[in-house]
Scaffold this motif. Structure first.
Motif: not given
Length: 616
Positions: A315-317, A320-321, A326-328
């Motif tokens: 998620y860092r690279s 995005r949060t 997680e929701e996606e």
């Protein structure tokens, strides 16, 4: 008397045979002159050789058809219209994906990137020029890795995708190392990883769909494993990605998952793939995943690599949060469950699902209130039809082990085996016997084509299009690792046969030839047009179709027309004003058959040439 008649018949047959042999010898020489074997040179030498060609043996014999009606039509016809070159700004013109026109449509759901063709009054009636310095592409397989810079003079991807190893600029060529956003170590290694989960090696997987393909390196490296991928990407800010794919000799079209159904039949692909393709799979109630489900064969595989897979580590690279990713992924997993796809693997950033083989193997879906079943009774009726958030039902089966729609043989046995849709009588008018007869007929036709054009199976033609593919028997007859065929089934055809083409392990697309094709200029080496102009009689202008053929045909590319003699006489007259060289040939069964073959070769010329079109 009977003996005299037989002797006369034999003398007649001998004369015809001599005519055919000598005529073809002369034509081979002329065709060779039209199409130079070298790369990067003009055709001035070829023109000179053509002028000097001396077919002096039996000079009273001509290769042109001996059928009087065609000759009379040519003599009676009016003078050919001269088609002038278009302005240089149209060098890469794609009529139905024009950038200026696209910006007038809504951006929601990528509608503006879909097909928006010009109205009649805005159509161009000129010849699209090639860029200065244009050369013939490298032969396959070298073309997979190298593309002449002059043919696609755009360096933006070498900068934008430098880290991801898409493409590199080296001197006067682009080099394609085989990398991609999700496979910086190379597509071959990436495919090897997929092959540990998906049966790619044994011919079970033959047809694949790559959504948002970039420069189509995934499809390019699948070819060495005998898998044929239909790759598509929009014409967007990533300049010329589909054009690069076709210059490399890899099947691709301009396309997008937007608001309109994909131009492919149901149950067409053994595998579908998205490698960081930026398609919002979880949006619109899962509509895009449901469209993939429609075109995916029962038992087929869907590969998703990149976001949101393995979001906890990346998620860092991806900048995005965690909550967003997680929701996606939750939405994707939920829709896959509703579709009854079985998740067979998730390793690193690659997840693989498998579609169930029938409804019986997915009892949960039968009583699931959230699943909306599509109401259309024809899942192959897709041309300009709105995409829906509904599930295409499986064909019925008689047992839990039966593959819905019929089990396919592995490739290459699949190529000439009788397709399930034929054996089940799902294509009206085509019985098993008619299918086999069609196969036999096209083997005969192709054998005759190879006598007319000796370059047909030499590797000279890599990207081939069949404008009216029928059951795909032309493509099956010339099938070779040296080439691939885009089998087009016209939307106006009496029978919708594209599903049969796919069941043979071939690829193709629905299209209406009254409109421009979803490709860049100069992307096909050879075009086969069987009965196209008889089919489109009174539907649209003949010259519009011919100008579109000229747009997508490479300089020194060839066209093989097969049609009635009076139709081909009109075609020959029009193309004489288009910088094409032509020769008419009789049907292989003799000069009295009204169906003829017209062979044409597009002359080499580029932007800035001052010479006007010469009328042959």
């Amino acid at each position: 008397m009977a003996m005299k008649g037989n002797a006369a018949d034999n003398r007649t047959r001998s004369s015809i045979s001599i005519f055919i042999v000598i005529g073809m010898c002369c034509f081979f020489y002329v065709l060779g002159a039209w199409q130079r074997s070298g790369f990067g040179k003009g055709d001035s030498i070829a023109v000179e050789i053509t002028k000097q060609t001396d077919c002096t043996i039996l000079p009273n014999l001509s290769y042109d058809t001996h059928h009087d009606r065609a000759s009379n039509l040519e003599e009676l016809g009016s003078k050919a219209e001269i088609f002038e070159p278009c302005d240089d700004r149209y060098i890469d013109y794609t009529p139905c994906q024009d950038q200026k026109r696209a910006m007038t449509f809504p951006r929601a759901n990528m509608e503006y990137r879909e097909r928006h063709c010009p109205p009649e009054e805005e159509k161009l009636h000129c010849l699209i020029p090639a860029p200065k310095g244009y050369v013939a592409p490298f032969p396959w397989p070298k073309s997979r890795d190298y593309v002449p810079y002059a043919n696609v003079p755009y360096k933006s991807l070498t900068v934008e995708k430098a880290i991801q190893n898409w493409v590199q600029y080296e001197g006067n060529v682009f080099r394609f190392p085989g990398g991609g956003t999700q496979f910086p170590q190379g597509a071959d290694a990436y495919i090897g990883q997929l092959a540990s989960v998906i049966p790619i090696a044994n011919g079970t997987v033959r047809t694949a769909l790559d959504t948002g393909c970039g420069v189509a390196s995934w499809g390019a490296y699948l070819l060495k494993r005998n898998v044929l991928a239909m790759s598509f990407a929009p014409r967007d800010s990533h300049e010329a990605q589909v054009q690069f794919a076709l210059e490399r000799g890899v099947p691709a079209v301009i396309g997008v998952l937007g608001t309109i159904k994909l131009p492919y039949p149901s149950r067409a692909f053994d595998m579908a793939h998205c490698s960081r393709c930026l398609i919002p799979w979880g949006s619109n109630d899962g509509m895009y995943m449901m469209e993939v489900d429609r075109v995916l064969r029962p038992g087929g595989y869907w590969v998703l690599s990149g976001p949101p897979i393995n979001w906890k580590m990346n998620y860092r690279s991806w900048k995005r949060t965690k909550e967003d990713l997680e929701e996606e992924q939750r939405k994707i997993e939920e829709i896959a469950e509703l579709l009854c796809w079985e998740k067979v693997s998730e390793e690193g950033e690659i997840a693989v699902w498998r579609k169930r083989i029938n409804t019986d193997s997915c009892p949960v879906r039968q009583d699931e209130p959230r699943v909306k079943i599509c109401e259309s009774t024809n899942a192959d009726d897709v041309w300009y039809k709105k995409m829906e958030a509904c599930v295409t039902p499986f064909p019925e089966v008689n047992s839990p082990e039966e593959v819905a729609g019929g089990e396919l043989k592995t490739f290459p046995d699949r190529l000439n085996a009788v397709p399930p849709r034929i054996t089940r009588g799902l294509v009206p008018g085509f019985s098993v016997q008619k299918y086999q007869e069609d196969n036999k007929l096209w083997k005969k036709h192709v054998k005759a084509y190879k006598k007319i054009n000796k370059y047909l199976d030499t590797g000279r033609y890599r990207n081939i299009m069949d404008m009216n593919a029928g059951l795909g028997s032309f493509a099956a007859a010339i099938e070779s690792p040296k080439l691939w065929v885009m089998n087009v089934v016209p939307t106006v055809a009496e029978k919708s046969t594209l599903s049969v083409v796919y069941e043979r392990g071939l690829i193709g697309i629905y299209h209406d030839w009254c409109e421009a094709f979803s490709s860049y200029p100069r992307t096909y080496d050879l075009i086969h047009a069987n009965g196209v102009f008889s089919l489109y009689k009174d539907r649209c202008k003949m010259e519009d179709i011919l100008l579109e053929m000229d747009r997508i045909l490479r300089p020194e590319g060839a066209v093989m027309f097969r049609d009635q003699d009076d139709v081909l006489a009109k075609v020959k007259q029009i193309v004489s004003g288009m910088r094409w060289n032509t020769k008419m040939a009789d049907h292989e069964d003799g000069p009295l058959v009204p169906e003829k073959i017209l062979v044409a070769v597009k002359q080499y010329w580029v932007s800035g040439d001052n010479n006007r079109t010469a009328v042959a």
